[in-house]
Design an enzyme around this catalytic site. Structure first.
Site, PDB file in Angstrom:
ATOM      1  N   ASP A 152       0.926  -1.068  -0.037  1.00 36.72           N
ATOM      2  CA  ASP A 152      -0.055   0.070   0.114  1.00 36.72           C
ATOM      3  C   ASP A 152       0.960   1.401  -0.232  1.00 36.72           C
ATOM      4  O   ASP A 152       1.961   1.030   0.154  1.00 36.72           O
ATOM      5  CB  ASP A 152      -0.836  -0.082   1.171  1.00 36.72           C
ATOM      6  N   HIS A 229      -3.521   2.110  -4.835  1.00 42.24           N
ATOM      7  CA  HIS A 229      -2.980   1.969  -3.517  1.00 42.24           C
ATOM      8  C   HIS A 229      -1.377   1.483  -3.955  1.00 42.24           C
ATOM      9  O   HIS A 229      -0.760   0.960  -3.244  1.00 42.24           O
ATOM     10  CB  HIS A 229      -3.468   1.002  -2.718  1.00 42.24           C
ATOM     11  N   GLU A 285     -10.726   1.373  -4.557  1.00 45.73           N
ATOM     12  CA  GLU A 285     -10.655   2.812  -4.335  1.00 45.73           C
ATOM     13  C   GLU A 285      -9.499   3.333  -5.527  1.00 45.73           C
ATOM     14  O   GLU A 285      -8.839   4.181  -5.102  1.00 45.73           O
ATOM     15  CB  GLU A 285      -9.978   3.097  -2.943  1.00 45.73           C
TER      16      GLU A 285
END
Ligand SMILES: [Zn+2]
Length: 645
Positions: A152, A229, A285
């Site tokens: 991440d 990410h 996301e």
């Protein structure tokens, strides 16, 4: 005479031991069936255990544990089944310290095959020892999947031999805490430079972990995030982002073949180390903004006939799925992988709610449920004023426990696609290993029981009784658990509700209810139900405007008090009103202003705060107008009830 004394003495001991003999009613997760029988089994050193492997008739993790006056018999079809029988026995005997146990037969098997625990090692790196310790607890409560969030923005945590900068740069940052790093420039640091914080697992570390996991019948599922990410990758290898510049992109450039070469090389090394059936490829996301202006990404969309950037993400996930499938493995992705079309063999991890998971099941895909509302252990587990800093929200043990993953809207012919449940702990605010443990236990035990035990066997009151000794056990083993025995619980008024003059009375909205947090709709402010520690509990009504209402008490009444409580939580942009005007009327036409309450809570306060905007009066009225002015900070206003007495 002597003989009789000995007899009574023996009898006496027997009676005392009968009272002390351990009952199997402390087992977590609660077994499918417990049949008590006469007598006890006592032993001196270790219990005598005979294991029989059955060739047919028992499922993979199923076991039968018989405790007889002569010893313990275990039947299972697999080593996993026998292992779980031993976990049950270890709980009953308190790891062999209780030398007398009640005779019984326990027939047990899991409701779901997947019972997972997620560990975010990116935001804050966790030691190998920490992971092993959590696996010990997982095994005790029959959890069988550890999902490692290895990559991440905050740090890449796995040695990849083909791309050494992932661990020489992207695994380190100048700040220890995620918060300082995130609020700063979000830079990375060279391994070994002064103050560089972070770490990574060497491939040897992983082998050690995998061996440890295998002994406990736990599968470790690695997660390599894509397409988003991925800031840390694109800082180390900027040529893989659309801009080609370090510190600009968070997503891989899907138009660039180099991105696929990178991901395939990384996944090949990952699959060489991790034997798991599933490889988690993230997929959550993605902002996808850079793709819209990238020549390469636009060319890819043209070449592949893709109508939008959602389809571009789907193209990437499908392509990676084909690669993973070609190695005999399968992918798991967060529920965003549904957007733009789901890859044909993908398993979906449903986190934004359960809708994505249900949609995937209806499409014939396997699903793991991990909805934020029940399974995100990064939320605060007790009254925020007594808990360590967290991402916010309120998710006590009871709320985790009551989660039922098989919702009634799931068609029965699709229910077999529900593989199980997972507890997720995102670690933005969870800096230390001990804090992580505190967040996991006992809430992960609730998820373990939801994953293993039959729905009709679950019972919250009984679970709370059983979980206390389980936590005591963990503490004696050195775990820093939450202190459930001293739980403060929900806001006191939220537990009891409130009787007052306006309860049940009609509310006229001078500004309309807004769509985001409607709570109970038009009855919210006068239902006697007081909001809890979080605005997402369906008790707080949220507005991105003023709140301006008039309550009709139906006839003229004597009034001594009018007030409402607001909440402030700076992080998500929830603020106190600038002021509240309170007006009264007898006819609903002419209103008299009886008070203005100004806010005195600074908007810079970091913590969750509540403030009552109220007035004490001595008057008579039928109508009450309560007008809260939106903060100059903009953001949300949240109000739960307007109390009149
Ligand atoms: Zn691009």
């Amino acid at each position: 005479m002597i003989i009789r004394s000995i007899a009574s003495l023996v009898l006496g001991i027997f009676c005392i031991q009968t009272l002390c003999a351990q009952n199997p009613d402390i087992v977590i997760p609660i077994p499918a069936e417990v049949i008590m029988s006469k007598g006890n089994y006592s032993y001196n050193k270790d219990p005598e255990i005979k294991v029989t492997y059955m060739r047919t008739g028992m499922r993979e993790e199923e076991y039968e544990l018989s405790i007889t006056p002569k010893g313990v018999k275990i039947k299972a079809a697999t080593p996993a089944g026998a292992f779980y029988a031993m976990q049950t026995l270890n709980q009953i005997t308190c790891d062999g310290t209780v030398k007398e146990i009640r005779c019984c037969t326990i027939k047990d098997s899991p409701r779901f095959p997947y019972r997972g625990l997620h560990v975010d090692v990116s935001r804050h790196f966790r030691s190998v020892e920490f992971l092993k310790k959590q696996m010990d607890a997982m095994a005790r409560f029959k959890m069988n999947r550890m999902h490692l969030h290895l990559t991440d923005a905050a740090g890449w945590r796995l040695e990849i031999k083909a791309y050494p900068k992932l661990t020489s740069i992207a695994a380190w940052r100048p700040q220890k805490t995620w918060k300082e790093w995130w609020n700063g420039q979000r830079l990375y640091a060279e391994e070994g430079t002064e103050g560089a914080y972070g770490g990574y697992y060497t491939q040897e570390d992983i082998k050690e972990l995998l061996e440890y996991a295998q002994d406990r019948h736990i599968e470790i599922i690695p997660e390599i995030e894509m397409p988003s990410h991925s800031e840390e990758v694109l800082a180390a290898y900027p040529e893989l982002g659309c801009s080609g510049t370090a510190y600009k992109d968070s997503e891989f450039c899907v138009g660039n073949e180099e991105s696929f070469r990178f991901l395939e090389t990384v996944l090949t090394e990952v699959m060489d180390i991790f034997p798991s059936k599933y490889i988690h490829i993230g997929g959550d996301e993605a902002g996808k903004e850079h793709w819209k202006n990238c020549v390469k990404c636009q060319q890819r969309m043209k070449d592949e006939g893709l109508g939008n950037v959602d389809e571009l993400q789907s193209y990437m996930i499908r392509r990676m799925e084909r690669f993973v499938n070609s190695k005999g493995r399968r992918i798991i992705g967060w529920d965003e992988i549904l957007d733009g079309g789901l890859a044909p063999d993908a398993t979906v991890m449903s986190w934004r709610g359960t809708e994505g998971g249900i949609e995937a099941m209806n499409l014939g895909h396997d699903v793991i449920m991990s909805p934020g509302r029940y399974c995100y252990l990064d939320h605060t587990q007790d009254a925020p004023f007594k808990e360590p800093e967290s991402i916010g929200g309120y998710l006590p043990l009871d709320s985790v426990y009551v989660y039922e993953p098989l919702e009634s809207s799931i068609p029965s012919d699709k229910s077999h696609h529900l593989l199980g449940v997972q507890a997720n702990l995102w670690s933005e605010y969870v800096v230390s290993d001990s804090h992580a443990e505190y967040m996991y236990w006992p809430r992960a035990i609730a998820i373990a029981e939801t994953g293993w035990s039959q729905k009709e066997r679950k019972n919250l009151v009984d679970f709370r009784r059983r979980v206390l000794p389980a936590l005591e056990h963990l503490r004696t083993k050195g775990y820093q658990t939450f202190d459930l025995a001293n739980e403060y619980g929900e806001r006191k008024l939220a537990q009891t509700g409130l009787e007052h003059l306006a309860k049940g009375k009609k509310v006229i909205y001078n500004k309309p209810i807004q769509q985001w947090y409607p709570a109970a709709g038009e009855t919210t402010f006068t239902d006697g139900i007081i909001g809890g520690w979080t605005y997402s509990d369906n008790r707080w009504q949220g507005f991105l405007s003023d709140i301006d209402i008039t309550i009709d008490l139906e006839d003229i009444q004597s009034i001594n008090y009018i007030g409402g409580t607001f909440m402030q939580l700076k992080g998500p942009g929830v603020f106190m009103p600038e002021k509240v005007d309170i007006l009264i009327s007898e006819d609903g036409e002419e209103f008299e202003h009886i008070g203005t309450i100004w806010n005195d809570i600074p908007t810079t306060a970091e913590e969750l705060l509540f403030k009552s905007f109220d007035t004490i009066c001595k008057t008579k009225a039928r109508y009450i107008r309560y007008h809260a002015y939106r903060s100059t900070m903009r953001g949300f206003l949240f109000l739960d009830e307007v109390v009149v007495n």
